[in-house]
Every structure is written in C-alpha cells, then in structure tokens.
Scaffold this motif. Structure first.
Motif: not given
Length: 397
Positions: A185-203
């Motif tokens: 998840a960390k890797e994909m969240v970082a890719w998303a952030r790099k391209h201006g996509i905000q992420s939310t994680i289920h808790t």
C-alpha cells in the motif's frame, strides 16, 4: 430526480439579516457579520450590511436572524451511478442528503457497483467513468467528487499517471481490494501522491466481502493522506490503537457516522488533546449496511459536540473548512472567492437549547430552513430535519 450540472448562474445575490455566521475556520469559527454578497456562485463580500455593496441584486434573501454556515461536506460516501444505490435499493439518497445540509460529497470508492471490475483495465475504466458521470450530473445540485479506484495487486506507477491524466483525483479506500499489506500500500500511495491523487485507507475490521482487517501498523506504514473512518466502518480498532494513530500519524483523522460511536468520541477528544483539531474531518460512510443517513453529518456534529464536549461552532468546522482545506476544495469556508454553498439553520422547534449552538451542544440537531449551492437555492425548509424555529425567505427574485 436529478439534473445535469447546470449552466444556470446565480447573478448577484444578497443575504441579509444573518443572526449567526459560522465561518468553517477553526481559528475564527464565528464571524462578526450579518451580510453575504454573492456573484455568479462565488462569495464577493462578507461583513456588516452598511459596509457591503448590496445594490443591483438579482436575488435578496432575508435570513430572519437565523444561522448561515458553509454547506456541509461528507468526506466519505460510496456512490454508484446517478442518485441510486444498489446497496440499499434506494433512489434519491444524494438529494435527501442535500436536505440534511450536505452540498459536497467525496467518494471513497464506487465499491457497490454490481459486478465491479477488479482487473486493472476495468477498475481504471470505472474510475474514469464515475469521475466523468458525476462531473456532468449533480443530484439535487450536490457536488459529488467521484471516480475513486480501489487499488489491486499488479498496478504500476504508469497506471496512476494514466488515472491522474484522465482527471482522477482520489483513491478508493486502500484495503478494499487485494492490496492489504502495508509495504504494498505504501508504494502505491506514494505513486498516487506523486501524481496528485489523494488516498484514503480503510481502518478497522472488514466491511464488505473481499475487505479485511486493516490494523494500526498497516495504517502507519501505508501513510495514506486520510485515515479513513478511524472509528471503524463498521468495526473499530481498540480505542488505544486509535489514539495511537492520532498521535503517531500526521494525516487526516476521518470520523464517520457508520462506525463505532464510542471510539468516534475518543478520536475527537484525542485530536483536541493533541492540539490538532484541524486534522479532523467527518463522513457518513454511506450507503452501507447501516443504510443511508441524510442527516448523518448533522448527527455527527451533534454527537461530538454533546458527548465529546467540543463547542458546536468548532465541530461545524470539522464538517466544512477542515475538509475543504484537506481536500483542496473551493468551498467549506465563508470568505471572498469561495463557492457560495450555504446551509441556513435555526434551533429545532421545542429544543431545550435557547440558541442554535446551545441546542447542538445539548445533542439536538438543528432545523434547516434553506440550502444554497453555487448561489442558487436548492431547497427551502428541509423535508428531513425537525422544523426550524425560523426560516429565511426570498424577498426579491
């Protein structure tokens, strides 16, 4: 049932005789002002009537001493198409939420679509379709920010670049797909952030088939932008783990209606004690197994104000300005240049509270007398809230 994103423009609108003006800004939650001026959907002036240019208005609204606040923002919804949810077989849930003061909704994934595609081509296609559809179609005038893909194993950075280039700005809840390990998840969240996509994680515990437990260590490792439903959706992590997330992470603390209410109160109180109330945002996490809650955000405001003992004017900021700033939205705050999205409220008839804020602090939701989106009146007296003691009137149109 709904309408396309209208080209109608509000022209000049003057709202006068405001009794209480909530700003949405935690640093100054109540404004010393009784007048708002709007031009073509944007706020142009906030102040005393004598100091504002009120000439030449197309529409004049007499607030009749009621409260005006920024339109509420539901930070966590699961739309599908139009104003229909297969989760509960209901039509009109978005319009109904507008009658609960919600003017903007943010998708945490279109996960309830029957037969939702989980292959990479399909999930990208669905996200782009949802983004386009809700950009073109606004039930009740509500701004639904949709197109939130649920990430799956096998996605690579170019997938996120492609989604971003197509206009996708959100990820669906991390953990609802096959990606559940913190390092993935960390890797994909970082890719998303790099391209201006905000992420939310289920808790918390699993919510729908295919989801699973996302514990505090996964949340911390993944480092998504928003700790989605920190109080569980439905099942919460232990209260101590939730408080640890508030302390160890610097990310958004999202508290939802469809979660554990005891832990919701603990999370809000932890944020206050840690002196980071600006991180708290509110959502409903509907439609879900718990149903649809048109008054869910108002109910969260009343609950956190009354049971977590947080002043009502601050909790309204959790549902407006905090979310707007965290989500980079041009609404949620009463200041020039922001979208003219307003909810007009008054204390409910026969509440024990002598004022609107006191009634909310006592646990009662307010009555809504009018909702305005982009300077256009979308409803008068709400069909869903208890009747407001006083309601605004359009005196010139």
């Amino acid at each position: 049932m709904a309408e396309a994103a209208a080209d109608a423009r509000s022209g000049k609108v003057v709202i006068r005789n405001i009794g209480l003006l909530l700003s949405g800004d935690l640093d100054r939650p109540i404004l010393d002002a009784d007048t708002l001026v709007v031009d073509d959907g944007l706020i142009t002036a906030v102040g005393k009537e004598a100091d504002c240019n009120t000439e030449g208005a197309k529409t004049v609204i007499d607030a009749r001493g009621t409260c005006v606040a920024p339109g509420l923002i539901d930070s966590h919804v699961h739309p599908v198409f139009g104003d229909w949810t297969p989760r509960q077989g209901q039509l009109g849930w978005i319009d109904s939420s507008m009658h609960g003061g919600v003017t903007t909704m943010i998708s945490a994934g279109e996960v309830h679509l029957p037969g939702r595609p989980k292959d990479i081509v399909g999930l990208k296609a669905l996200a782009i379709t949802a983004q386009r559809a809700f950009d073109n179609f606004r039930p009740g005038g509500v701004k639904v920010l949709a197109g939130a893909p649920v990430i799956e194993k096998g996605m690579v950075e170019s997938d996120f670049a492609e989604l971003a280039a197509a206009g996708v700005k959100l990820l669906g809840e991390v953990g609802l797909g096959s990606v559940k390990a913190g390092y993935e998840a960390k890797e994909m969240v970082a890719w998303a952030r790099k391209h201006g996509i905000q992420s939310t994680i289920h808790t918390g515990g699993p919510s729908i088939p295919g989801s699973g437990l996302i514990d505090k260590d996964v949340v911390l490792e993944a480092d998504a932008d928003i700790i989605g439903h920190i109080n569980g959706g439905h099942t919460a992590l232990p209260e101590a783990h939730v408080c640890e997330l508030c302390e160890k992470s610097s990310r958004g603390i999202e508290i939802v209606h469809n979660g554990n209410e005891k832990v919701a109160i603990a999370a809000a109180q932890a944020a206050m004690q840690l002196k980071c109330p600006h991180r708290v945002i509110l959502g409903t996490d509907g439609p879900a197994g718990s149903g649809v809650q048109p008054l869910g955000i108002l109910r969260m405001v009343a609950m956190l104000s009354s049971l977590a003992n947080i002043p009502a004017e601050l909790v309204f900021c959790f549902a407006t300005g905090n979310t707007a700033r965290m989500r980079q939205l041009n609404c949620g705050l009463i200041e020039p240049g922001r979208a003219a999205d307003f909810v007009f409220m008054d204390r409910a008839q026969h509440t024990a509270g002598r004022t609107l804020l006191e009634s909310v602090q006592l646990g009662d939701i307010p009555g809504i007398g009018m909702v305005m989106i982009d300077g256009l009146v979308r409803c008068g007296r709400s069909r869903n809230t208890p009747p407001a003691t006083e309601i605004p009137v359009v005196v010139a149109h």
